[in-house]
Design an enzyme around this catalytic site. Structure first.
Site, mmCIF file in Angstrom:
data_model
loop_
_atom_site.group_PDB
_atom_site.id
_atom_site.type_symbol
_atom_site.label_atom_id
_atom_site.label_comp_id
_atom_site.label_asym_id
_atom_site.label_seq_id
_atom_site.Cartn_x
_atom_site.Cartn_y
_atom_site.Cartn_z
ATOM 1 N N TYR A 144 0.819 -1.215 0.000
ATOM 2 C CA TYR A 144 0.000 0.000 0.000
ATOM 3 C C TYR A 144 0.852 1.265 0.000
ATOM 4 O O TYR A 144 0.356 2.339 -0.322
ATOM 5 C CB TYR A 144 -0.944 0.025 1.203
ATOM 6 C CG TYR A 144 -2.012 -1.058 1.184
ATOM 7 C CD1 TYR A 144 -2.056 -2.000 0.162
ATOM 8 C CD2 TYR A 144 -2.982 -1.135 2.166
ATOM 9 C CE1 TYR A 144 -3.016 -2.987 0.136
ATOM 10 C CE2 TYR A 144 -3.954 -2.117 2.152
ATOM 11 C CZ TYR A 144 -3.958 -3.047 1.133
ATOM 12 O OH TYR A 144 -4.912 -4.028 1.109
ATOM 13 N N LYS A 195 3.288 -15.481 2.001
ATOM 14 C CA LYS A 195 3.181 -16.188 0.717
ATOM 15 C C LYS A 195 4.617 -16.474 0.285
ATOM 16 O O LYS A 195 5.083 -16.072 -0.786
ATOM 17 C CB LYS A 195 2.427 -15.285 -0.281
ATOM 18 C CG LYS A 195 2.032 -15.946 -1.566
ATOM 19 C CD LYS A 195 0.871 -16.917 -1.443
ATOM 20 C CE LYS A 195 0.565 -17.546 -2.786
ATOM 21 N NZ LYS A 195 -0.254 -18.749 -2.712
ATOM 22 N N ASP A 228 -3.309 -18.085 1.339
ATOM 23 C CA ASP A 228 -4.492 -18.713 0.735
ATOM 24 C C ASP A 228 -5.051 -19.800 1.654
ATOM 25 O O ASP A 228 -6.268 -19.921 1.848
ATOM 26 C CB ASP A 228 -4.186 -19.261 -0.671
ATOM 27 C CG ASP A 228 -2.794 -19.883 -0.788
ATOM 28 O OD1 ASP A 228 -2.041 -19.865 0.208
ATOM 29 O OD2 ASP A 228 -2.471 -20.418 -1.859
ATOM 30 N N ASP A 252 -5.341 -6.891 5.727
ATOM 31 C CA ASP A 252 -6.552 -6.164 5.330
ATOM 32 C C ASP A 252 -7.640 -7.173 4.977
ATOM 33 O O ASP A 252 -8.785 -7.095 5.447
ATOM 34 C CB ASP A 252 -6.193 -5.291 4.106
ATOM 35 C CG ASP A 252 -7.267 -4.277 3.776
ATOM 36 O OD1 ASP A 252 -8.285 -4.225 4.483
ATOM 37 O OD2 ASP A 252 -7.087 -3.530 2.790
ATOM 38 N N ASP A 256 -10.880 -8.662 7.557
ATOM 39 C CA ASP A 256 -12.283 -8.486 7.170
ATOM 40 C C ASP A 256 -13.009 -9.833 7.117
ATOM 41 O O ASP A 256 -14.177 -9.932 7.493
ATOM 42 C CB ASP A 256 -12.392 -7.783 5.809
ATOM 43 C CG ASP A 256 -12.505 -6.274 5.981
ATOM 44 O OD1 ASP A 256 -12.251 -5.781 7.106
ATOM 45 O OD2 ASP A 256 -12.836 -5.575 5.001
#
Ligand code: NAD
Length: 366
Positions: A144, A195, A228, A252, A256
Protein backbone atom coordinates in the site's frame (compact mmCIF):
# COMPACT_ATOMS: atom_id res chain seq x y z
CA UNK A 1 -2.90 8.44 36.68
CA UNK A 2 -5.63 11.04 37.05
CA UNK A 3 -6.18 12.68 33.66
CA UNK A 4 -6.58 10.96 30.33
CA UNK A 5 -6.09 13.34 27.44
CA UNK A 6 -7.38 12.10 24.12
CA UNK A 7 -8.72 13.46 20.84
CA UNK A 8 -12.21 12.48 19.74
CA UNK A 9 -12.93 12.34 15.99
CA UNK A 10 -16.56 11.18 15.70
CA UNK A 11 -16.57 11.20 11.88
CA UNK A 12 -19.56 10.50 9.66
CA UNK A 13 -22.71 8.36 9.45
CA UNK A 14 -23.20 6.36 12.66
CA UNK A 15 -19.86 7.68 14.01
CA UNK A 16 -21.28 10.51 16.16
CA UNK A 17 -24.12 8.27 17.47
CA UNK A 18 -21.88 5.48 18.69
CA UNK A 19 -19.18 7.89 19.87
CA UNK A 20 -21.68 9.61 22.20
CA UNK A 21 -22.38 6.23 23.82
CA UNK A 22 -18.68 5.35 24.12
CA UNK A 23 -17.91 8.67 25.81
CA UNK A 24 -20.78 8.16 28.28
CA UNK A 25 -19.54 4.69 29.17
CA UNK A 26 -15.95 5.92 29.50
CA UNK A 27 -17.02 8.82 31.72
CA UNK A 28 -19.02 6.60 34.05
CA UNK A 29 -16.31 3.96 34.28
CA UNK A 30 -13.55 6.54 34.83
CA UNK A 31 -15.54 8.48 37.44
CA UNK A 32 -15.78 5.38 39.58
CA UNK A 33 -11.96 5.25 39.68
CA UNK A 34 -11.47 8.99 40.28
CA UNK A 35 -10.06 9.45 36.78
CA UNK A 36 -10.79 12.60 34.77
CA UNK A 37 -11.25 12.54 31.02
CA UNK A 38 -9.88 15.49 29.12
CA UNK A 39 -11.02 15.11 25.54
CA UNK A 40 -11.54 17.55 22.70
CA UNK A 41 -13.51 16.89 19.56
CA UNK A 42 -12.45 17.68 16.00
CA UNK A 43 -13.74 17.03 12.49
CA UNK A 44 -12.31 14.35 10.22
CA UNK A 45 -13.66 12.72 7.07
CA UNK A 46 -16.71 13.86 5.13
CA UNK A 47 -17.86 16.31 7.76
CA UNK A 48 -14.44 17.96 7.65
CA UNK A 49 -14.63 18.24 3.85
CA UNK A 50 -18.00 19.95 4.19
CA UNK A 51 -16.95 22.32 6.95
CA UNK A 52 -13.28 22.97 6.23
CA UNK A 53 -12.65 21.84 2.65
CA UNK A 54 -10.23 19.06 3.72
CA UNK A 55 -10.77 15.57 5.15
CA UNK A 56 -7.98 16.06 7.67
CA UNK A 57 -7.79 19.76 8.57
CA UNK A 58 -4.58 21.11 10.15
CA UNK A 59 -6.51 21.91 13.31
CA UNK A 60 -7.55 18.25 13.66
CA UNK A 61 -4.01 17.05 13.15
CA UNK A 62 -2.74 19.57 15.73
CA UNK A 63 -5.28 18.39 18.30
CA UNK A 64 -4.30 14.75 17.71
CA UNK A 65 -0.63 15.65 18.09
CA UNK A 66 -1.33 17.25 21.48
CA UNK A 67 -3.22 14.19 22.70
CA UNK A 68 -2.12 10.85 24.08
CA UNK A 69 -4.49 8.80 21.96
CA UNK A 70 -7.18 9.21 19.31
CA UNK A 71 -10.67 7.80 19.67
CA UNK A 72 -11.95 7.59 16.12
CA UNK A 73 -15.44 7.02 14.69
CA UNK A 74 -15.71 5.93 11.08
CA UNK A 75 -15.56 8.21 8.07
CA UNK A 76 -16.97 8.37 4.58
CA UNK A 77 -20.31 7.80 2.92
CA UNK A 78 -22.25 8.14 -0.34
CA UNK A 79 -22.13 11.95 -0.22
CA UNK A 80 -18.38 11.96 -0.84
CA UNK A 81 -18.07 8.88 -3.06
CA UNK A 82 -17.87 10.88 -6.29
CA UNK A 83 -14.85 12.91 -5.23
CA UNK A 84 -11.54 12.01 -6.93
CA UNK A 85 -10.09 8.96 -5.13
CA UNK A 86 -7.25 10.95 -3.53
CA UNK A 87 -9.77 13.36 -1.92
CA UNK A 88 -12.12 10.72 -0.55
CA UNK A 89 -12.47 10.68 3.24
CA UNK A 90 -10.71 7.40 4.03
CA UNK A 91 -7.78 7.98 1.69
CA UNK A 92 -7.45 11.68 2.57
CA UNK A 93 -7.83 11.36 6.35
CA UNK A 94 -7.23 7.84 7.63
CA UNK A 95 -4.15 6.96 5.57
CA UNK A 96 -2.41 10.29 6.37
CA UNK A 97 -3.23 9.82 10.07
CA UNK A 98 -1.63 6.36 9.97
CA UNK A 99 1.40 7.73 8.18
CA UNK A 100 1.75 10.88 10.31
CA UNK A 101 1.66 9.02 13.62
CA UNK A 102 3.49 5.91 12.29
CA UNK A 103 0.57 3.70 13.31
CA UNK A 104 2.30 0.49 12.28
CA UNK A 105 0.47 -2.12 14.35
CA UNK A 106 -3.18 -2.88 13.80
CA UNK A 107 -4.71 -5.10 16.46
CA UNK A 108 -8.11 -6.55 15.66
CA UNK A 109 -9.76 -8.93 18.07
CA UNK A 110 -12.09 -11.45 16.42
CA UNK A 111 -14.46 -12.06 19.27
CA UNK A 112 -17.84 -13.75 19.16
CA UNK A 113 -19.52 -14.61 22.46
CA UNK A 114 -20.91 -18.17 22.61
CA UNK A 115 -24.38 -16.68 23.14
CA UNK A 116 -24.14 -15.00 19.73
CA UNK A 117 -22.95 -17.91 17.59
CA UNK A 118 -26.13 -17.69 15.53
CA UNK A 119 -24.98 -14.25 14.31
CA UNK A 120 -22.07 -15.95 12.50
CA UNK A 121 -22.43 -17.26 8.95
CA UNK A 122 -20.46 -20.33 10.13
CA UNK A 123 -22.40 -23.35 11.32
CA UNK A 124 -22.91 -23.14 15.08
CA UNK A 125 -21.42 -26.64 15.57
CA UNK A 126 -18.08 -25.40 14.19
CA UNK A 127 -17.87 -22.68 16.85
CA UNK A 128 -19.75 -23.99 19.90
CA UNK A 129 -17.72 -21.73 22.20
CA UNK A 130 -17.87 -18.70 19.96
CA UNK A 131 -14.69 -17.24 18.47
CA UNK A 132 -11.73 -15.69 20.26
CA UNK A 133 -8.74 -14.86 18.07
CA UNK A 134 -6.67 -11.74 17.28
CA UNK A 135 -5.23 -10.50 14.02
CA UNK A 136 -2.06 -8.38 14.14
CA UNK A 137 -1.65 -6.57 10.83
CA UNK A 138 1.36 -4.49 9.79
CA UNK A 139 -0.15 -1.17 8.75
CA UNK A 140 2.42 1.22 7.30
CA UNK A 141 4.49 -0.91 4.93
CA UNK A 142 4.08 -3.34 2.08
CA UNK A 143 2.15 -2.93 -1.11
CA UNK A 144 0.00 0.00 0.00
CA UNK A 145 2.93 2.37 0.53
CA UNK A 146 5.93 1.04 -1.45
CA UNK A 147 7.37 3.21 -4.22
CA UNK A 148 7.16 3.36 -7.19
CA UNK A 149 3.39 3.35 -7.27
CA UNK A 150 2.17 4.62 -10.59
CA UNK A 151 0.41 4.04 -13.88
CA UNK A 152 2.57 4.67 -16.94
CA UNK A 153 2.31 4.60 -20.69
CA UNK A 154 4.80 2.37 -22.46
CA UNK A 155 6.66 3.12 -25.70
CA UNK A 156 4.55 0.49 -27.49
CA UNK A 157 1.35 2.36 -26.50
CA UNK A 158 0.31 -0.12 -23.83
CA UNK A 159 -0.31 1.02 -20.25
CA UNK A 160 1.04 -0.58 -17.09
CA UNK A 161 0.37 0.03 -13.41
CA UNK A 162 2.96 -0.67 -10.72
CA UNK A 163 2.62 -1.17 -6.99
CA UNK A 164 5.70 -2.05 -5.01
CA UNK A 165 5.85 -4.37 -2.03
CA UNK A 166 8.69 -3.45 0.31
CA UNK A 167 9.47 -4.56 3.86
CA UNK A 168 12.55 -3.96 5.94
CA UNK A 169 13.73 -6.48 8.49
CA UNK A 170 13.31 -3.86 11.23
CA UNK A 171 9.66 -3.31 10.26
CA UNK A 172 8.99 -7.04 10.45
CA UNK A 173 10.72 -7.32 13.83
CA UNK A 174 8.69 -4.52 15.41
CA UNK A 175 5.35 -6.01 14.32
CA UNK A 176 6.51 -9.48 15.40
CA UNK A 177 7.17 -7.97 18.84
CA UNK A 178 3.53 -6.79 19.03
CA UNK A 179 2.28 -10.25 18.05
CA UNK A 180 4.50 -11.86 20.68
CA UNK A 181 3.32 -9.56 23.48
CA UNK A 182 -0.30 -10.11 22.43
CA UNK A 183 0.19 -13.88 22.43
CA UNK A 184 1.90 -13.79 25.84
CA UNK A 185 -1.30 -12.37 27.34
CA UNK A 186 -3.41 -15.05 25.61
CA UNK A 187 -2.80 -18.59 24.35
CA UNK A 188 0.94 -18.12 23.61
CA UNK A 189 0.56 -19.15 19.97
CA UNK A 190 1.40 -17.07 16.90
CA UNK A 191 0.62 -18.10 13.34
CA UNK A 192 2.56 -15.96 10.89
CA UNK A 193 0.83 -15.69 7.52
CA UNK A 194 2.75 -15.02 4.30
CA UNK A 195 3.18 -16.19 0.72
CA UNK A 196 6.77 -17.37 1.00
CA UNK A 197 6.34 -19.81 -1.88
CA UNK A 198 6.06 -16.86 -4.29
CA UNK A 199 7.14 -13.55 -2.75
CA UNK A 200 10.65 -12.40 -1.83
CA UNK A 201 9.06 -10.20 0.82
CA UNK A 202 7.47 -13.20 2.42
CA UNK A 203 10.76 -15.13 2.49
CA UNK A 204 12.30 -12.28 4.50
CA UNK A 205 9.13 -12.05 6.61
CA UNK A 206 9.21 -15.75 7.50
CA UNK A 207 12.94 -15.80 8.27
CA UNK A 208 12.76 -12.64 10.38
CA UNK A 209 9.73 -13.75 12.40
CA UNK A 210 11.32 -17.16 13.02
CA UNK A 211 14.58 -15.58 14.22
CA UNK A 212 12.78 -12.96 16.32
CA UNK A 213 10.65 -15.50 18.16
CA UNK A 214 13.56 -17.90 18.70
CA UNK A 215 15.71 -15.13 20.16
CA UNK A 216 13.11 -13.25 22.19
CA UNK A 217 10.16 -15.48 22.94
CA UNK A 218 11.02 -19.18 22.91
CA UNK A 219 7.92 -19.83 25.04
CA UNK A 220 5.72 -18.79 22.10
CA UNK A 221 4.61 -21.58 19.77
CA UNK A 222 5.21 -20.21 16.28
CA UNK A 223 3.73 -21.62 13.09
CA UNK A 224 3.66 -20.37 9.51
CA UNK A 225 0.86 -20.57 6.96
CA UNK A 226 0.41 -19.43 3.38
CA UNK A 227 -2.22 -16.74 3.07
CA UNK A 228 -4.49 -18.71 0.73
CA UNK A 229 -4.61 -21.56 3.23
CA UNK A 230 -5.14 -19.11 6.11
CA UNK A 231 -8.22 -17.72 4.37
CA UNK A 232 -9.63 -21.26 4.11
CA UNK A 233 -8.69 -22.25 7.65
CA UNK A 234 -10.39 -19.14 9.07
CA UNK A 235 -13.65 -20.19 7.46
CA UNK A 236 -13.20 -23.85 8.43
CA UNK A 237 -12.03 -23.67 12.02
CA UNK A 238 -11.20 -20.14 13.25
CA UNK A 239 -10.32 -21.21 16.79
CA UNK A 240 -7.30 -23.19 15.58
CA UNK A 241 -5.66 -19.73 15.63
CA UNK A 242 -4.71 -17.72 18.69
CA UNK A 243 -2.79 -14.74 17.25
CA UNK A 244 -2.47 -14.26 13.49
CA UNK A 245 0.49 -12.11 12.44
CA UNK A 246 0.61 -10.79 8.93
CA UNK A 247 1.62 -8.00 6.56
CA UNK A 248 -0.50 -5.08 5.39
CA UNK A 249 -2.53 -6.37 2.43
CA UNK A 250 -2.95 -9.94 3.67
CA UNK A 251 -4.08 -8.49 7.01
CA UNK A 252 -6.55 -6.16 5.33
CA UNK A 253 -8.24 -9.13 3.69
CA UNK A 254 -7.98 -11.67 6.51
CA UNK A 255 -9.15 -9.26 9.20
CA UNK A 256 -12.28 -8.49 7.17
CA UNK A 257 -12.92 -12.20 6.71
CA UNK A 258 -12.50 -12.55 10.45
CA UNK A 259 -15.05 -9.76 10.98
CA UNK A 260 -17.62 -11.56 8.84
CA UNK A 261 -17.29 -14.87 10.67
CA UNK A 262 -17.65 -13.02 13.98
CA UNK A 263 -21.20 -12.05 13.06
CA UNK A 264 -21.46 -8.28 13.21
CA UNK A 265 -19.20 -5.33 12.56
CA UNK A 266 -21.13 -3.67 15.36
CA UNK A 267 -19.23 -5.78 17.92
CA UNK A 268 -15.66 -5.50 16.65
CA UNK A 269 -13.08 -3.01 17.86
CA UNK A 270 -9.56 -2.23 16.69
CA UNK A 271 -6.40 -0.47 17.77
CA UNK A 272 -3.63 0.98 15.62
CA UNK A 273 -0.51 1.54 17.68
CA UNK A 274 2.24 3.99 16.86
CA UNK A 275 5.98 3.90 17.36
CA UNK A 276 6.16 6.62 20.03
CA UNK A 277 5.16 6.49 23.64
CA UNK A 278 2.93 9.11 25.25
CA UNK A 279 3.68 10.84 28.56
CA UNK A 280 2.30 7.84 30.46
CA UNK A 281 4.97 5.65 28.88
CA UNK A 282 2.43 3.78 26.77
CA UNK A 283 2.02 3.76 23.03
CA UNK A 284 0.20 6.53 21.23
CA UNK A 285 -2.62 4.88 19.28
CA UNK A 286 -5.77 5.32 17.26
CA UNK A 287 -8.82 3.32 18.31
CA UNK A 288 -11.79 2.72 16.02
CA UNK A 289 -14.56 0.24 15.26
CA UNK A 290 -13.77 -2.37 12.62
CA UNK A 291 -16.80 -1.32 10.57
CA UNK A 292 -17.55 1.76 8.54
CA UNK A 293 -20.13 4.53 8.76
CA UNK A 294 -23.11 2.22 8.01
CA UNK A 295 -25.01 4.77 5.89
CA UNK A 296 -27.95 2.33 5.61
CA UNK A 297 -28.75 2.73 9.31
CA UNK A 298 -27.24 6.12 10.17
CA UNK A 299 -29.54 8.45 12.09
CA UNK A 300 -32.05 5.66 12.79
CA UNK A 301 -30.99 4.74 16.31
CA UNK A 302 -30.15 1.24 15.04
CA UNK A 303 -26.35 1.25 15.24
CA UNK A 304 -24.68 -1.08 17.69
CA UNK A 305 -22.35 1.05 19.83
CA UNK A 306 -20.43 -1.93 21.29
CA UNK A 307 -17.60 -1.74 18.72
CA UNK A 308 -16.95 1.89 19.63
CA UNK A 309 -17.19 1.17 23.36
CA UNK A 310 -14.78 -1.78 23.03
CA UNK A 311 -12.40 0.44 21.02
CA UNK A 312 -12.44 2.90 23.93
CA UNK A 313 -11.58 0.00 26.25
CA UNK A 314 -8.63 -0.86 24.01
CA UNK A 315 -7.49 2.76 24.32
CA UNK A 316 -7.51 2.45 28.11
CA UNK A 317 -5.47 -0.73 27.88
CA UNK A 318 -2.85 0.18 25.27
CA UNK A 319 -2.43 3.96 25.54
CA UNK A 320 -3.08 4.42 29.27
CA UNK A 321 -2.10 1.06 30.75
CA UNK A 322 -5.45 0.83 32.59
CA UNK A 323 -6.02 -2.90 32.14
CA UNK A 324 -8.46 -3.29 35.03
CA UNK A 325 -10.68 -0.48 33.76
CA UNK A 326 -10.56 -1.90 30.23
CA UNK A 327 -11.50 -5.34 31.60
CA UNK A 328 -14.41 -3.78 33.44
CA UNK A 329 -15.84 -2.15 30.33
CA UNK A 330 -15.32 -5.29 28.23
CA UNK A 331 -17.11 -7.37 30.87
CA UNK A 332 -19.96 -4.84 31.03
CA UNK A 333 -20.46 -5.11 27.25
CA UNK A 334 -20.41 -8.87 27.47
CA UNK A 335 -22.89 -8.96 30.37
CA UNK A 336 -25.25 -6.49 28.66
CA UNK A 337 -25.28 -8.44 25.40
CA UNK A 338 -25.40 -11.92 26.88
CA UNK A 339 -28.22 -10.95 29.23
CA UNK A 340 -30.29 -10.38 26.10
CA UNK A 341 -29.98 -6.64 25.45
CA UNK A 342 -29.44 -6.64 21.70
CA UNK A 343 -29.36 -4.14 18.87
CA UNK A 344 -30.86 -5.29 15.57
CA UNK A 345 -27.55 -6.53 14.09
CA UNK A 346 -27.02 -9.15 16.81
CA UNK A 347 -30.57 -10.12 17.67
CA UNK A 348 -32.35 -13.20 16.43
CA UNK A 349 -35.89 -11.87 16.78
CA UNK A 350 -37.57 -10.47 19.87
CA UNK A 351 -37.37 -6.89 21.03
CA UNK A 352 -34.32 -4.91 19.93
CA UNK A 353 -33.00 -1.87 21.72
CA UNK A 354 -31.68 1.31 20.14
CA UNK A 355 -28.15 2.71 20.25
CA UNK A 356 -28.61 4.80 23.41
CA UNK A 357 -30.45 2.03 25.30
CA UNK A 358 -27.59 -0.34 24.56
CA UNK A 359 -25.27 2.26 26.08
CA UNK A 360 -27.46 2.44 29.20
CA UNK A 361 -27.39 -1.34 29.50
CA UNK A 362 -23.58 -1.31 29.35
CA UNK A 363 -23.44 1.38 32.04
CA UNK A 364 -25.80 -0.65 34.27
CA UNK A 365 -23.40 -3.57 33.97
CA UNK A 366 -20.23 -1.63 34.78
P1 NAD B 1 -19.97 -0.59 6.76
O1 NAD B 1 -19.07 -1.27 7.70
O2 NAD B 1 -20.26 0.84 7.04
O3 NAD B 1 -21.37 -1.36 6.71
C1 NAD B 1 -21.45 -2.74 6.33
C2 NAD B 1 -22.70 -3.35 6.99
O4 NAD B 1 -22.45 -3.51 8.38
C3 NAD B 1 -23.93 -2.47 6.85
O5 NAD B 1 -25.06 -3.26 6.67
C4 NAD B 1 -24.01 -1.76 8.19
O6 NAD B 1 -25.31 -1.38 8.56
C5 NAD B 1 -23.42 -2.81 9.15
N1 NAD B 1 -22.79 -2.19 10.31
C6 NAD B 1 -21.57 -1.62 10.36
N2 NAD B 1 -21.35 -1.12 11.60
C7 NAD B 1 -22.45 -1.38 12.31
C8 NAD B 1 -22.84 -1.10 13.66
N3 NAD B 1 -22.04 -0.45 14.51
N4 NAD B 1 -24.05 -1.52 14.07
C9 NAD B 1 -24.88 -2.19 13.23
N5 NAD B 1 -24.57 -2.49 11.96
C10 NAD B 1 -23.37 -2.07 11.51
O7 NAD B 1 -19.36 -0.78 5.32
P2 NAD B 1 -19.72 -0.08 3.93
O8 NAD B 1 -21.21 0.03 3.79
O9 NAD B 1 -18.95 -0.81 2.93
O10 NAD B 1 -19.12 1.38 4.02
C11 NAD B 1 -19.87 2.55 4.34
C12 NAD B 1 -18.94 3.75 4.37
O11 NAD B 1 -18.01 3.60 5.44
C13 NAD B 1 -18.11 3.90 3.09
O12 NAD B 1 -18.06 5.26 2.77
C14 NAD B 1 -16.76 3.38 3.49
O13 NAD B 1 -15.74 3.98 2.74
C15 NAD B 1 -16.69 3.79 4.95
N6 NAD B 1 -15.76 2.99 5.75
C16 NAD B 1 -14.99 3.66 6.64
C17 NAD B 1 -14.12 2.96 7.45
C18 NAD B 1 -13.27 3.72 8.43
O14 NAD B 1 -13.54 4.88 8.69
N7 NAD B 1 -12.26 3.10 9.01
C19 NAD B 1 -14.05 1.56 7.37
C20 NAD B 1 -14.87 0.89 6.47
C21 NAD B 1 -15.74 1.62 5.66
Amino acid sequence: MDTLKFAVLPGDGIGPEVMAVALNVLRRAAEAEGITLEHSEADAGGIAIDRHGAALPDETLRLCGESEAILFGSIGGPKWENLPPKDQPERAALLPLRKHFSLFANIRPGLLYPELVNASPLKAERIPDGIDIVCIRELTGGLYFGQPKETRELPDGDIEAVDTMVYRKSEIERIAAVAVSTARARGKRVCSVDKANVLENSVLWRRTVTEYVAANAPEIELSHMYVDNAAMQLARDPNQFDVILTENMFGDILSDEMAVICGSLGMLSSASLGTVNNRHGHRFGLYEPAGGTAPDIAGKNLANPCAQVLSAAMMLRFSFGLDALADRIESAVRRAVTSGVRTADISFGGKNVGTAEMGEAIIRNL
